[in-house]
Design a protein around this motif. Structure first.
Motif, PDB file in Angstrom:
ATOM      1  N   GLY A   1      10.908  -1.434  12.227  1.00 53.46           N
ATOM      2  CA  GLY A   1      10.691  -0.696  11.092  1.00 53.46           C
ATOM      3  C   GLY A   1      11.851  -1.019   9.897  1.00 53.46           C
ATOM      4  O   GLY A   1      11.743  -0.579   8.808  1.00 53.46           O
ATOM      5  N   GLY A   2      12.742  -2.243  10.295  1.00 50.75           N
ATOM      6  CA  GLY A   2      13.649  -2.515   8.952  1.00 50.75           C
ATOM      7  C   GLY A   2      12.844  -3.143   7.775  1.00 50.75           C
ATOM      8  O   GLY A   2      13.532  -3.122   6.651  1.00 50.75           O
ATOM      9  N   PHE A   3      11.639  -3.534   7.715  1.00 51.18           N
ATOM     10  CA  PHE A   3      10.787  -4.130   6.635  1.00 51.18           C
ATOM     11  C   PHE A   3      11.049  -2.880   5.340  1.00 51.18           C
ATOM     12  O   PHE A   3      10.719  -3.224   4.152  1.00 51.18           O
ATOM     13  CB  PHE A   3       9.568  -4.411   7.010  1.00 51.18           C
ATOM     14  CG  PHE A   3       8.629  -3.257   7.064  1.00 51.18           C
ATOM     15  CD1 PHE A   3       7.955  -2.805   6.129  1.00 51.18           C
ATOM     16  CD2 PHE A   3       8.804  -2.760   8.378  1.00 51.18           C
ATOM     17  CE1 PHE A   3       6.957  -1.679   6.096  1.00 51.18           C
ATOM     18  CE2 PHE A   3       7.645  -1.334   8.588  1.00 51.18           C
ATOM     19  CZ  PHE A   3       7.073  -1.125   7.210  1.00 51.18           C
ATOM     20  N   PHE A   4      11.047  -1.763   6.000  1.00 53.77           N
ATOM     21  CA  PHE A   4      10.858  -0.491   5.299  1.00 53.77           C
ATOM     22  C   PHE A   4      11.860  -0.704   4.022  1.00 53.77           C
ATOM     23  O   PHE A   4      11.645  -0.015   2.807  1.00 53.77           O
ATOM     24  CB  PHE A   4      11.173   0.771   6.169  1.00 53.77           C
ATOM     25  CG  PHE A   4      10.487   1.916   5.383  1.00 53.77           C
ATOM     26  CD1 PHE A   4       8.892   2.244   5.269  1.00 53.77           C
ATOM     27  CD2 PHE A   4      11.166   3.065   4.776  1.00 53.77           C
ATOM     28  CE1 PHE A   4       8.434   3.098   4.742  1.00 53.77           C
ATOM     29  CE2 PHE A   4      10.640   4.029   4.239  1.00 53.77           C
ATOM     30  CZ  PHE A   4       9.123   4.338   4.215  1.00 53.77           C
TER      31      PHE A   4
ATOM     32  N   GLN B   1       0.805  -1.183  -0.101  1.00 53.42           N
ATOM     33  CA  GLN B   1      -0.196  -0.042   0.061  1.00 53.42           C
ATOM     34  C   GLN B   1       1.025   1.220   0.137  1.00 53.42           C
ATOM     35  O   GLN B   1       0.733   2.275  -0.778  1.00 53.42           O
ATOM     36  CB  GLN B   1      -1.043  -0.032   1.144  1.00 53.42           C
ATOM     37  CG  GLN B   1      -2.121  -1.030   1.088  1.00 53.42           C
ATOM     38  CD  GLN B   1      -2.771  -1.101   2.446  1.00 53.42           C
ATOM     39  OE1 GLN B   1      -2.592  -0.304   3.411  1.00 53.42           O
ATOM     40  NE2 GLN B   1      -4.009  -1.722   2.526  1.00 53.42           N
ATOM     41  N   LEU B   2       1.891   1.223   0.730  1.00 54.64           N
ATOM     42  CA  LEU B   2       2.842   2.386   0.935  1.00 54.64           C
ATOM     43  C   LEU B   2       3.581   2.625  -0.538  1.00 54.64           C
ATOM     44  O   LEU B   2       3.513   3.734  -1.067  1.00 54.64           O
ATOM     45  CB  LEU B   2       3.990   2.134   2.091  1.00 54.64           C
ATOM     46  CG  LEU B   2       3.372   2.089   3.432  1.00 54.64           C
ATOM     47  CD1 LEU B   2       4.590   1.876   4.470  1.00 54.64           C
ATOM     48  CD2 LEU B   2       2.566   3.330   3.650  1.00 54.64           C
TER      49      LEU B   2
ATOM     50  N   VAL C   1       9.760  -1.372   0.638  1.00 55.88           N
ATOM     51  CA  VAL C   1       9.152  -0.265   0.348  1.00 55.88           C
ATOM     52  C   VAL C   1      10.324   0.736  -0.384  1.00 55.88           C
ATOM     53  O   VAL C   1       9.979   0.827  -1.446  1.00 55.88           O
ATOM     54  CB  VAL C   1       8.731   0.640   1.706  1.00 55.88           C
ATOM     55  CG1 VAL C   1       8.148   1.950   1.153  1.00 55.88           C
ATOM     56  CG2 VAL C   1       7.493  -0.081   2.554  1.00 55.88           C
ATOM     57  N   LEU C   2      11.324   0.887   0.090  1.00 51.08           N
ATOM     58  CA  LEU C   2      12.274   1.769  -0.463  1.00 51.08           C
ATOM     59  C   LEU C   2      12.773   1.033  -1.873  1.00 51.08           C
ATOM     60  O   LEU C   2      13.024   1.688  -2.936  1.00 51.08           O
ATOM     61  CB  LEU C   2      13.445   2.097   0.525  1.00 51.08           C
ATOM     62  CG  LEU C   2      12.971   2.964   1.673  1.00 51.08           C
ATOM     63  CD1 LEU C   2      14.224   3.231   2.407  1.00 51.08           C
ATOM     64  CD2 LEU C   2      12.537   4.286   0.967  1.00 51.08           C
TER      65      LEU C   2
ATOM     66  N   ASP D   1      18.408   3.112  -3.435  1.00 49.04           N
ATOM     67  CA  ASP D   1      19.444   2.559  -2.843  1.00 49.04           C
ATOM     68  C   ASP D   1      19.695   2.742  -1.558  1.00 49.04           C
ATOM     69  O   ASP D   1      19.949   3.929  -1.042  1.00 49.04           O
ATOM     70  CB  ASP D   1      21.012   2.998  -3.452  1.00 49.04           C
ATOM     71  CG  ASP D   1      22.067   2.631  -3.040  1.00 49.04           C
ATOM     72  OD1 ASP D   1      22.109   1.663  -2.254  1.00 49.04           O
ATOM     73  OD2 ASP D   1      23.203   2.876  -3.423  1.00 49.04           O
ATOM     74  N   PRO D   2      19.423   1.693  -0.450  1.00 48.27           N
ATOM     75  CA  PRO D   2      19.317   2.076   0.831  1.00 48.27           C
ATOM     76  C   PRO D   2      20.952   1.780   1.400  1.00 48.27           C
ATOM     77  O   PRO D   2      20.980   1.205   2.538  1.00 48.27           O
ATOM     78  CB  PRO D   2      18.579   0.758   1.192  1.00 48.27           C
ATOM     79  CG  PRO D   2      18.944  -0.447   0.373  1.00 48.27           C
ATOM     80  CD  PRO D   2      19.114   0.418  -1.007  1.00 48.27           C
TER      81      PRO D   2
END
Length: 212
Positions: free
Chosen positions: A96-99, A64-65, A103-104, A110-111
């Motif tokens: 929050g690591g799933f982000f 969704q995000l 998501v990103l 590039d994380p």
């Protein structure tokens, strides 16, 4: 009924549970009743027993995000509107690591240098609190060390965040609210912006006079 394990921004010894029913969150009176039943050694089972259902809600939420950003950006590369930005995430060993992966990366980010993504309720690196000085210092140093374009640090249960500029300085919270207000007013002219008592009078002036 449902149970959520959470610590929010509390220290490791304050990990706790939140209980929900079909009617919503439990009240203080409900919790007193539940604790009393537990102390009495209540072993009553549901009749008939109900099967537990496992739902992969996190993947649906993350998608969704992703869809929200794609629609909002409406970029030429629709699927990857944030490429080639380098955005570093510090999850502080909260949830929050799933982000990063869900998501990103799908948005083309590039994380680089993202850290402490694995949930660990002992919080071995720093408290996952975006208002904690040690946490802010950790993510700020990571941003400059990795030459990231942006840094995001989440709290334990991922409902608060701070944003770090590429020079390692945090964005002022009033500035973030001002930015979000400008976006909302552009998309929904004439809307009402609600803030709380800790925001500045300058922000109020900006929303009223500049944004109308």
């Amino acid at each position: 009924a449902a149970v959520m394990m959470t610590a929010s921004h509390l220290p490791p010894d304050r990990n706790g549970l939140k209980f929900f029913t079909a009617q919503g969150g439990t009240s203080n009176e409900d919790m007193i009743h539940i604790l009393a039943l537990a102390e009495d050694g209540c072993t009553k089972k549901a009749t008939p027993p109900k099967a537990a259902i496992q739902v992969d809600f996190l993947s649906k939420y993350a998608q969704q995000l992703v869809d929200l950003v794609r629609r909002g950006a409406n970029a030429q590369d629709y699927d990857h509107p944030l490429a080639p930005f380098r955005i570093l995430v510090d999850a502080g060993n909260g949830v929050g690591g799933f982000f990063v992966e869900q998501v990103l990366k799908p948005l083309g980010v590039d994380p680089i240098g993202s850290q402490f993504l694995e949930p660990d309720g002992r919080f071995p690196n720093h408290m996952p609190n975006p208002e904690d000085d040690d946490a802010l210092s950790s993510v700020s140093q990571a941003v400059t060390r990795n030459s990231a374009d942006l840094g995001i640090i989440f709290d334990t249960d991922c409902d608060r965040a701070a944003v770090i500029n590429r020079d390692g300085t945090p964005f002022a919270r009033n500035a973030l609210v001002a930015l979000m207000s400008a976006i909302v007013v552009e998309e929904h002219p004439g809307t009402t912006i609600v803030t709380d008592s800790i925001t500045s009078t300058g922000l109020k002036t900006y929303i009223e006079q500049e944004l109308g």
